[in-house]
Enzyme design. Sequence first.
Site, PDB file in Angstrom:
ATOM      1  N   ARG A   1      43.923  45.597 -10.841  1.00  0.00           N
ATOM      2  CA  ARG A   1      42.960  46.147 -11.855  1.00  0.00           C
ATOM      3  C   ARG A   1      43.780  47.105 -12.910  1.00  0.00           C
ATOM      4  O   ARG A   1      44.470  47.776 -12.629  1.00  0.00           O
ATOM      5  CB  ARG A   1      41.662  46.617 -11.300  1.00  0.00           C
TER       6      ARG A   1
ATOM      7  N   ASN B   1       0.938   1.723   7.050  1.00  0.00           N
ATOM      8  CA  ASN B   1       0.706   0.861   5.954  1.00  0.00           C
ATOM      9  C   ASN B   1       0.738   1.720   4.770  1.00  0.00           C
ATOM     10  O   ASN B   1       0.436   1.030   3.645  1.00  0.00           O
ATOM     11  CB  ASN B   1      -0.354  -0.021   6.204  1.00  0.00           C
TER      12      ASN B   1
ATOM     13  N   ARG C   1       0.820  -1.132   0.029  1.00  0.00           N
ATOM     14  CA  ARG C   1      -0.129  -0.068   0.024  1.00  0.00           C
ATOM     15  C   ARG C   1       0.871   1.373   0.058  1.00  0.00           C
ATOM     16  O   ARG C   1       0.386   2.352  -0.224  1.00  0.00           O
ATOM     17  CB  ARG C   1      -1.085  -0.164   1.310  1.00  0.00           C
TER      18      ARG C   1
ATOM     19  N   ALA D   1      38.837  47.423  -4.342  1.00  0.00           N
ATOM     20  CA  ALA D   1      37.613  47.104  -5.015  1.00  0.00           C
ATOM     21  C   ALA D   1      37.986  46.694  -6.287  1.00  0.00           C
ATOM     22  O   ALA D   1      38.758  47.483  -6.931  1.00  0.00           O
ATOM     23  CB  ALA D   1      36.633  47.963  -4.820  1.00  0.00           C
TER      24      ALA D   1
ATOM     25  N   GLU E   1      -9.088 -12.833  17.374  1.00  0.00           N
ATOM     26  CA  GLU E   1      -9.357 -11.937  16.236  1.00  0.00           C
ATOM     27  C   GLU E   1     -10.741 -11.708  16.017  1.00  0.00           C
ATOM     28  O   GLU E   1     -11.834 -12.293  16.376  1.00  0.00           O
ATOM     29  CB  GLU E   1      -8.727 -12.736  14.951  1.00  0.00           C
TER      30      GLU E   1
END
Length: 458
Positions: free
Chosen positions: A440, A228, A16, A423, A155
């Site tokens: 840079r 289940n 299931r 930067a 049962e």
Amino acid sequence: MEQLKAIVLAAGEGTRMKSKKSKVLHEILQKSMVHYVIDTAKACGAKQTCVIIGHQGEQVEAAIQQDDVCFAWQTERKGTGHAVKMAGDFIEDEKDILILYGDTPLIVADTLKEVIAYHRAKQNSVTVVSAMVENPTGYGRIIRNATGDFVKSVEQKDANETEQAVKEINTGIYVFRGADLKQALGRLNNNNAQGEYYLPDCLEILLSDGKNVGAYIAADEKEFFGVNSRVQLAEATKIMQARINRKHMEHGVTMIDPENTYIGCDVQIGRDTVILPGCVIEGNTIIGEDCEIGPNSRLTDMQLGDGVTFQTSTGLESSIGNDTTVGPFAYIRPNCHIGNHVKVGDFVEVKNSNVGDGTKIPHLSYVGDTDAGEKINFGCGSIMVNYDGEKKHRTTIGDGVFVGCNVNLVAPVTVEKNAYIAAGSTITRDVPEDVLAVARARQTVITGWKSKRSANKS
């Protein structure tokens, strides 16, 4: 001193669930059902556990790697009695045997301890755990005589009208004396419509031998909720979620919305910590006192000190010191050690790195494979370039370094303490202490460029 062993039945097919994965390996709050059961058996005194496996048993065996757990195979499913028979070599005469189920994860150790104590005090050959339910349909009934003594377990399909009205059910959980269990299993038969060997038949066998058989009524029937299907898995998760959250709140944790807060069973949280809605906290996470977590954060195997703010972020397998703030939208990947009074801001990713006390990584940065010292300032867009296409390399940054915005540190590289990185720089060589590093190109202005470009288009 009496000793306890446990048998966990986990051989069912679980059709299931409609899953490629064994039913008992489906998880409730990130922990498999069978691991809940094994841990509960250990918590109530079981020194060893035998898991009965069958369908998809290889998966179950691979998922459970514990020295105190062994396995027995039930290759043919012939009932619960047959399943327990498969553990015949595990059962010892002088020890009590606790029978549990891998798809019944909500049972708690305190209940089982009470059952075991009752079983031993009454000197029972077997004690069945029962529960009182409003709707007993589908369950076996516990039948008692006028003085309240156990008579039989029947049962539903075999019960008469009077017996079907009984609301005391057989949960399927038992404690047996080992020698009596062996003896009863040897006398089980499968003379029934299904041709199976039923474990409850052992109760009738032992009663017929004049042995003591008792039934212990557990206080909370929810503990015996069997899973289940996916629907029942969700229902069990809600029960576990409420139980765990209640425990933390009783210990001094504030939860704004407990129904929208998901905490694993092994998580530890300190007093006066506030958990905001939408959080998932799992694994062996430990959170200190006076923290604020969330909203919508996920913590897995994390360690947080006191006074931490962790806002709308994800943390995995790492540690964070006291009074540190993380987020929003930060990502702490595994093997990070972040110090005290640190700021890990928005859209920051930290991976496999050490970050010293007082360091700030405010936003939009990547710090990977890095050893960063104390009181460093990372500007927006700082990137540790740690991968050359084949190998990962480490970056080392000393105390007091200032990293400007949009800086790339190409590993392996070391920036010594108190250095400044301008930067927009891409740093490929080590930087000494107390210097300004600029990497840079000089800005160039080209006059007349726009008019030339426009002319070329016409």
